[in-house]
Design an enzyme around this catalytic site. Structure first.
Site, PDB file in Angstrom:
ATOM      1  N   SER A 196       0.827  -1.201   0.000  1.00 32.88           N
ATOM      2  CA  SER A 196       0.000   0.000   0.000  1.00 32.88           C
ATOM      3  C   SER A 196       0.865   1.256   0.000  1.00 32.88           C
ATOM      4  O   SER A 196       1.982   1.256   0.536  1.00 32.88           O
ATOM      5  CB  SER A 196      -0.893   0.014   1.247  1.00 32.88           C
ATOM      6  OG  SER A 196      -1.517   1.265   1.427  1.00 32.88           O
ATOM      7  N   TYR A 221      -2.387   0.019  10.089  1.00 35.99           N
ATOM      8  CA  TYR A 221      -2.548  -0.634   8.787  1.00 35.99           C
ATOM      9  C   TYR A 221      -1.257  -0.521   7.986  1.00 35.99           C
ATOM     10  O   TYR A 221      -0.759  -1.510   7.429  1.00 35.99           O
ATOM     11  CB  TYR A 221      -3.711   0.007   8.029  1.00 35.99           C
ATOM     12  CG  TYR A 221      -3.778  -0.397   6.578  1.00 35.99           C
ATOM     13  CD1 TYR A 221      -4.173  -1.683   6.214  1.00 35.99           C
ATOM     14  CD2 TYR A 221      -3.455   0.506   5.561  1.00 35.99           C
ATOM     15  CE1 TYR A 221      -4.231  -2.056   4.876  1.00 35.99           C
ATOM     16  CE2 TYR A 221      -3.513   0.144   4.229  1.00 35.99           C
ATOM     17  CZ  TYR A 221      -3.912  -1.138   3.889  1.00 35.99           C
ATOM     18  OH  TYR A 221      -3.968  -1.505   2.566  1.00 35.99           O
TER      19      TYR A 221
END
Length: 408
Positions: A196, A221
């Site tokens: 990501s 995350y």
């Protein structure tokens, strides 16, 4: 015998391969599975997903329905092109051909119907036995690991699920890849996984390059995604698994995730509610349309990375539009597309709020490496992408009567 020694410039021919895609009912997973099925008549796709209720399960079920439809349609086209010869062969010929196919691919899966092209397995990444079973049953040649617990803000209040899914689940996938080579088997030829843009965290330098340090994550995350990159590199170096990580930048498009801004904004606008812009709207995101994500992923999938001097066969790429947009301009563009499709009848009402915990000021992808190695860079503009999304939203929610409240 591992494939690593001879992969310097090799490209994988996906014909007659089995490709495992985790998160197959998810946004990116669905589009990737569909593209693979449409591109190659002989490929087999195994989808693995737990169909959790992080967002509307109806969307996930719709994606699976469309995947089965795509696989069936392509099967029928293939049969027509072959003049239905498969169905006209006698049982003895069928048995012999199927035995040869199993021997060629070193497969001993008596349960699998070789005429099928898409298989769905419902299971959890956190269940090591379930992960091992899908590898044992289908013995994938290529693995694309997209399943994860998504959401930057959700990770602030629900850290445990990120540890279980994004770390332990990732570990179980790597272990399954490692043991795919046991007893002299050919094993996994390429392990591709979703990282990501969040890993860049609080970096000030833009555009973000894969050569930049990424050790100051702004959310849990992001920290789990960075940890996955380190685990993948280590497994590649120790166990000779070809691995490639893809840092996706703000993916959007039809059939997307309702927790993403463009989708959530649309639902609120349809219901006549205010939309909230954090940091008073002074934020930038490198929006990337789903088709560009899939094109890039398919190119990477077929070409494992070169072996480096330290013994690892590992690479990381950014896949992003390289055109950061301000949130204010993003909202104006979305608003224009929704008005054009008669989804809304009046401009958005905006509430400006301070920066939220876990958010970053901007994202901006440097795709130099992607372009150098694969001759590709994302090209679909925000205007074009949001127009496509708006057309889909109108059809799915307004014309077909799906409940927008369920997508929250």
């Amino acid at each position: 015998m591992n494939v690593l020694n001879n992969t310097t410039d090799a490209c994988i021919d996906c014909s007659d391969k089995t490709i495992l895609v985790t998160g197959a009912a998810g946004f990116i997973g669905y589009y990737l599975c569909r593209a693979i099925l449409l591109q190659n008549q002989t490929v087999r796709v195994v989808g693995f997903d737990n169909l959790n209720d992080y967002y509307d399960v109806t969307l996930k079920e719709e994606r699976l329905r469309l995947l089965r439809e795509a696989a069936k349609t392509e099967e029928e086209k293939g049969e027509m092109a072959e003049g239905n010869t498969t169905r006209n062969n006698d049982k003895k010929s069928d048995d012999k051909r199927n035995d040869n196919k199993r021997n060629d691919n070193k497969r001993n899966d008596d349960k699998r119907n070789d005429d099928k092209r898409f298989f769905f397995v419902k299971g959890n990444l956190q269940d090591s036995a379930a992960v091992q079973k899908v590898f044992s049953d289908y013995q994938p040649d290529i693995v694309v690991h997209l399943a994860a617990q998504a959401g930057v803000r959700y990770s602030v209040t629900n850290p445990e699920v990120y540890m279980e899914t994004n770390l332990m689940g990732f570990f179980y996938m790597l272990e399954a890849c490692r043991h795919s080579y046991d007893n002299g088997k050919k094993g996994v030829e390429h392990f591709i996984y979703a990282s990501s843009s969040s890993v860049y965290g609080t970096n000030k330098k833009v555009p973000y390059s894969t050569e930049d340090k990424a050790d100051h994550p702004a959310s849990l995350y992001a920290a789990t995604k960075k940890a996955d990159e380190l685990l993948a590199y280590t497994y590649s170096r120790l166990y000779k698994i070809p691995v490639t990580g893809l840092r996706f930048f703000t993916v959007y498009g039809p059939l997307g995730r309702p927790d993403m801004a463009y989708f959530g904004f649309t639902n609120k606008l349809v219901r006549g509610e205010k939309i909230q812009l954090f940091n008073y709207g002074d934020m930038y995101r490198d929006f990337t349309y789903i088709d560009d994500i899939i094109t890039g992923t398919l190119k990477v999938l077929k070409k494992p990375p070169k072996k480096s001097e330290d013994g690892a066969c590992a690479k990381i790429y950014n896949i992003g539009g390289s055109r950061p947009e301000s949130l204010k301009n993003f909202v104006k563009t979305l608003e224009s597309c929704l008005l054009a499709e008669n989804i809304i009848q009046k401009p958005a009402e905006i509430e400006l709020l301070p920066m939220q915990q876990g958010d970053v000021y901007q994202t901006f992808a440097d795709v130099t490496e992607l372009e150098k190695d694969f001759g590709f860079r994302p090209e679909i503009t925000l205007e074009e992408g949001l127009a496509r999304y708006a057309r889909w939203y109108r059809t799915y929610y307004l014309e077909k009567g799906q409940d927008t409240k369920r997508s929250l």
